[in-house]
Design a protein around this motif. Structure first.
Motif, PDB file in Angstrom:
ATOM      1  N   SER A   5       0.831  -1.207   0.000  1.00  0.00           N
ATOM      2  CA  SER A   5       0.000   0.000   0.000  1.00  0.00           C
ATOM      3  C   SER A   5       0.863   1.254   0.000  1.00  0.00           C
ATOM      4  N   TRP A   6       1.945   1.216   0.771  1.00  0.00           N
ATOM      5  CA  TRP A   6       2.835   2.381   0.830  1.00  0.00           C
ATOM      6  C   TRP A   6       3.440   2.662  -0.545  1.00  0.00           C
ATOM      7  N   HIS A   7       3.894   1.629  -1.232  1.00  0.00           N
ATOM      8  CA  HIS A   7       4.536   1.841  -2.530  1.00  0.00           C
ATOM      9  C   HIS A   7       3.522   2.232  -3.602  1.00  0.00           C
ATOM     10  N   VAL A   8       2.315   1.692  -3.532  1.00  0.00           N
ATOM     11  CA  VAL A   8       1.275   2.123  -4.458  1.00  0.00           C
ATOM     12  C   VAL A   8       0.958   3.597  -4.229  1.00  0.00           C
ATOM     13  N   SER A   9       0.804   3.987  -2.960  1.00  0.00           N
ATOM     14  CA  SER A   9       0.522   5.382  -2.634  1.00  0.00           C
ATOM     15  C   SER A   9       1.638   6.298  -3.115  1.00  0.00           C
ATOM     16  N   THR A  10       2.875   5.884  -2.902  1.00  0.00           N
ATOM     17  CA  THR A  10       4.016   6.686  -3.342  1.00  0.00           C
ATOM     18  C   THR A  10       4.025   6.849  -4.859  1.00  0.00           C
ATOM     19  N   ALA A  11       3.762   5.757  -5.575  1.00  0.00           N
ATOM     20  CA  ALA A  11       3.737   5.824  -7.035  1.00  0.00           C
ATOM     21  C   ALA A  11       2.640   6.751  -7.531  1.00  0.00           C
ATOM     22  N   LEU A  12       1.471   6.710  -6.888  1.00  0.00           N
ATOM     23  CA  LEU A  12       0.367   7.576  -7.285  1.00  0.00           C
ATOM     24  C   LEU A  12       0.707   9.043  -7.030  1.00  0.00           C
ATOM     25  N   ARG A  13       1.310   9.325  -5.900  1.00  0.00           N
ATOM     26  CA  ARG A  13       1.662  10.720  -5.602  1.00  0.00           C
ATOM     27  C   ARG A  13       2.742  11.232  -6.546  1.00  0.00           C
ATOM     28  N   GLN A  14       3.686  10.384  -6.888  1.00  0.00           N
ATOM     29  CA  GLN A  14       4.706  10.811  -7.846  1.00  0.00           C
ATOM     30  C   GLN A  14       4.093  11.080  -9.215  1.00  0.00           C
ATOM     31  N   ALA A  15       3.115  10.251  -9.604  1.00  0.00           N
ATOM     32  CA  ALA A  15       2.436  10.477 -10.880  1.00  0.00           C
ATOM     33  C   ALA A  15       1.652  11.776 -10.867  1.00  0.00           C
ATOM     34  N   ALA A  16       1.147  12.166  -9.695  1.00  0.00           N
ATOM     35  CA  ALA A  16       0.313  13.363  -9.600  1.00  0.00           C
ATOM     36  C   ALA A  16       1.092  14.643  -9.844  1.00  0.00           C
ATOM     37  N   VAL A  17       2.401  14.614  -9.636  1.00  0.00           N
ATOM     38  CA  VAL A  17       3.186  15.849  -9.780  1.00  0.00           C
ATOM     39  C   VAL A  17       3.847  15.956 -11.150  1.00  0.00           C
ATOM     40  N   THR A  18       3.574  15.007 -12.038  1.00  0.00           N
ATOM     41  CA  THR A  18       4.210  15.042 -13.354  1.00  0.00           C
ATOM     42  C   THR A  18       3.456  15.900 -14.359  1.00  0.00           C
ATOM     43  N   GLY A  19       2.182  16.183 -14.109  1.00  0.00           N
ATOM     44  CA  GLY A  19       1.390  16.967 -15.051  1.00  0.00           C
ATOM     45  C   GLY A  19       1.623  18.455 -14.878  1.00  0.00           C
ATOM     46  N   PRO A  20       1.183  19.251 -15.848  1.00  0.00           N
ATOM     47  CA  PRO A  20       1.304  20.701 -15.723  1.00  0.00           C
ATOM     48  C   PRO A  20       0.441  21.213 -14.588  1.00  0.00           C
ATOM     49  N   PRO A  21       0.812  22.335 -13.967  1.00  0.00           N
ATOM     50  CA  PRO A  21       0.039  22.840 -12.828  1.00  0.00           C
ATOM     51  C   PRO A  21      -1.357  23.282 -13.239  1.00  0.00           C
ATOM     52  N   ALA A  22      -2.281  23.142 -12.293  1.00  0.00           N
ATOM     53  CA  ALA A  22      -3.658  23.561 -12.551  1.00  0.00           C
ATOM     54  C   ALA A  22      -3.785  25.074 -12.463  1.00  0.00           C
ATOM     55  N   ALA A  23      -4.813  25.618 -13.106  1.00  0.00           N
ATOM     56  CA  ALA A  23      -5.070  27.055 -13.036  1.00  0.00           C
ATOM     57  C   ALA A  23      -5.401  27.446 -11.605  1.00  0.00           C
ATOM     58  N   PRO A  24      -4.673  28.386 -11.008  1.00  0.00           N
ATOM     59  CA  PRO A  24      -4.876  28.702  -9.590  1.00  0.00           C
ATOM     60  C   PRO A  24      -6.240  29.299  -9.279  1.00  0.00           C
ATOM     61  N   GLU A  25      -6.885  29.913 -10.276  1.00  0.00           N
ATOM     62  CA  GLU A  25      -8.177  30.565  -9.999  1.00  0.00           C
ATOM     63  C   GLU A  25      -9.355  29.606 -10.115  1.00  0.00           C
ATOM     64  N   ALA A  26      -9.136  28.406 -10.621  1.00  0.00           N
ATOM     65  CA  ALA A  26     -10.239  27.458 -10.802  1.00  0.00           C
ATOM     66  C   ALA A  26     -10.654  26.860  -9.457  1.00  0.00           C
ATOM     67  N   PRO A  27     -11.959  26.660  -9.251  1.00  0.00           N
ATOM     68  CA  PRO A  27     -12.396  26.022  -8.005  1.00  0.00           C
ATOM     69  C   PRO A  27     -11.908  24.582  -7.960  1.00  0.00           C
ATOM     70  N   PRO A  28     -11.483  24.094  -6.808  1.00  0.00           N
ATOM     71  CA  PRO A  28     -10.911  22.751  -6.748  1.00  0.00           C
ATOM     72  C   PRO A  28     -11.978  21.668  -6.641  1.00  0.00           C
ATOM     73  N   THR A  29     -11.532  20.435  -6.755  1.00  0.00           N
ATOM     74  CA  THR A  29     -12.327  19.272  -6.376  1.00  0.00           C
ATOM     75  C   THR A  29     -11.795  18.766  -5.045  1.00  0.00           C
ATOM     76  N   VAL A  30     -12.667  18.692  -4.060  1.00  0.00           N
ATOM     77  CA  VAL A  30     -12.295  18.208  -2.730  1.00  0.00           C
ATOM     78  C   VAL A  30     -12.468  16.695  -2.684  1.00  0.00           C
ATOM     79  N   LEU A  31     -11.464  16.003  -2.184  1.00  0.00           N
ATOM     80  CA  LEU A  31     -11.522  14.557  -2.039  1.00  0.00           C
ATOM     81  C   LEU A  31     -11.328  14.193  -0.566  1.00  0.00           C
TER      82      LEU A  31
END
Length: 329
Positions: free
Chosen positions: A170-196
């Motif tokens: 679970s730790w390694h899956v979580s780590t892989a997912l978080r690393q994948a999350a930072v590879t995309g371009p940044p989101a527009a700062p003024e857009a309303p977020p999605t809360v999870l």
């Protein structure tokens, strides 16, 4: 046919071990890691002793031992170490890890073996390669999830054993997912977020982490609050962030809080005359068996959740990975 007497084919051995048939044949030709008996003098048929040698070869090479050296050590494995390759009554054949994987991708079997051995570096390598090859959604659905479920089933049927395997995986899956999350371009700062967030008393966060990473890949803004978020804290988070959507994860019916979901769906924010409320996504099996209330939606899986949230931001639907062309739930 009795496989104990006649042996099994190279393809079956490869599926069992989570390697390619070409690799098995190459080990036979180069290092003599082959069956003692061949059907009709030509076709390889692998006995339990032969399979035990191959499993040792896999273990040694996965830990970094050079193949020639690993082959010499593997040949010393005795027949007493050979596992029984026959599926037991009412049970499908499993990977070399002993986990009940069934019919899955080769990478899934490799990940399972690495997890049982507590081989963190190998798990990291397999997950990174799978994400690069198949994309996040396919890797989650066809490699991460089946392996996590197999470990969970093994734990449930083995008393207190394999808890450490589940935690490390679970730790390694979580780590892989978080690393994948930072590879995309940044989101527009003024857009309303999605809360999870997980509902109160719910500790399972990995499905939400997968969704957060998938949305980040599409440059959609998210706020991840994690496990067991108290109702008061969730209410405050929604009012302060003004989200376009709120994803509430519930793994079991005992944690599904429909009153909380209705409250969040009815929470309005913004300037007077232009107030709005978020769309609440009821994610996870805990919400099943009941018609969603107004202002809520119940996506069938990760791909559908990505599509629903993407449409809120004016993005095209299609939660499947572009490299695989998949769009199904």
């Amino acid at each position: 046919m009795d496989d104990t007497v006649h042996g099994i084919t190279t393809g079956a051995v490869a599926r069992r071990l989570g390697v390619s048939p070409t690799t098995v044949r190459s080990w036979d030709r180069r290092y003599g890691i082959g069956p003692a008996v061949r059907a009709d003098g030509r076709h390889r048929r692998w006995s339990p002793t032969d399979i035990a040698v191959l499993e040792e070869m896999c273990r040694l090479t996965a830990s970094g031992v050079p193949p020639a050296e690993a082959a010499r050590a593997a040949r010393e494995v005795g027949a007493s170490a050979a596992p029984d390759p026959r599926p037991g009554p009412g049970r499908r054949a499993t990977a070399g890890s002993g986990l009940p994987l069934g019919d899955v991708r080769q990478e899934c079997r490799g990940l399972a073996r690495a997890a049982v051995r507590l081989d963190g570096p190998l798990m990291e390598t397999i997950l990174r390669s799978a994400l690069a090859t198949y994309g996040l959604v396919t890797t989650w659905e066809e490699i991460m999830t089946p392996t996590l479920h197999a470990v969970g089933r093994k734990w449930e049927s083995s008393g207190d054993r394999y808890v450490e395997v589940e935690h490390l995986l679970s730790w390694h899956v979580s780590t892989a997912l978080r690393q994948a999350a930072v590879t995309g371009p940044p989101a527009a700062p003024e857009a309303p977020p999605t809360v999870l967030a997980c509902v109160p008393s719910e500790q399972h966060t990995l499905p939400l982490e997968a969704l957060a990473a998938a949305l980040a890949e599409r440059s959609l803004p998210t706020r991840m609050f994690g496990a067991a978020v108290p109702a008061e804290a969730l209410d405050a988070a929604v009012r302060r962030s003004g989200p376009a959507a709120v994803v509430l994860w519930s793994q079991a019916r005992s944690t599904a809080n429909h009153a909380l979901a209705r409250h969040i769906a009815g929470t309005a924010f913004g300037v007077r005359g232009a107030r709005t409320a978020p769309l609440v996504l009821l994610a996870g099996p805990g919400w099943r068996g009941r018609t969603p209330d107004p202002g809520t939606a119940r996506p069938a899986g990760l791909r559908e959740a990505i599509d629903v949230v993407s449409r809120l931001y004016g993005e095209p639907a299609g939660g499947g990975d572009e490299r695989t062309g998949g769009t199904g739930p």
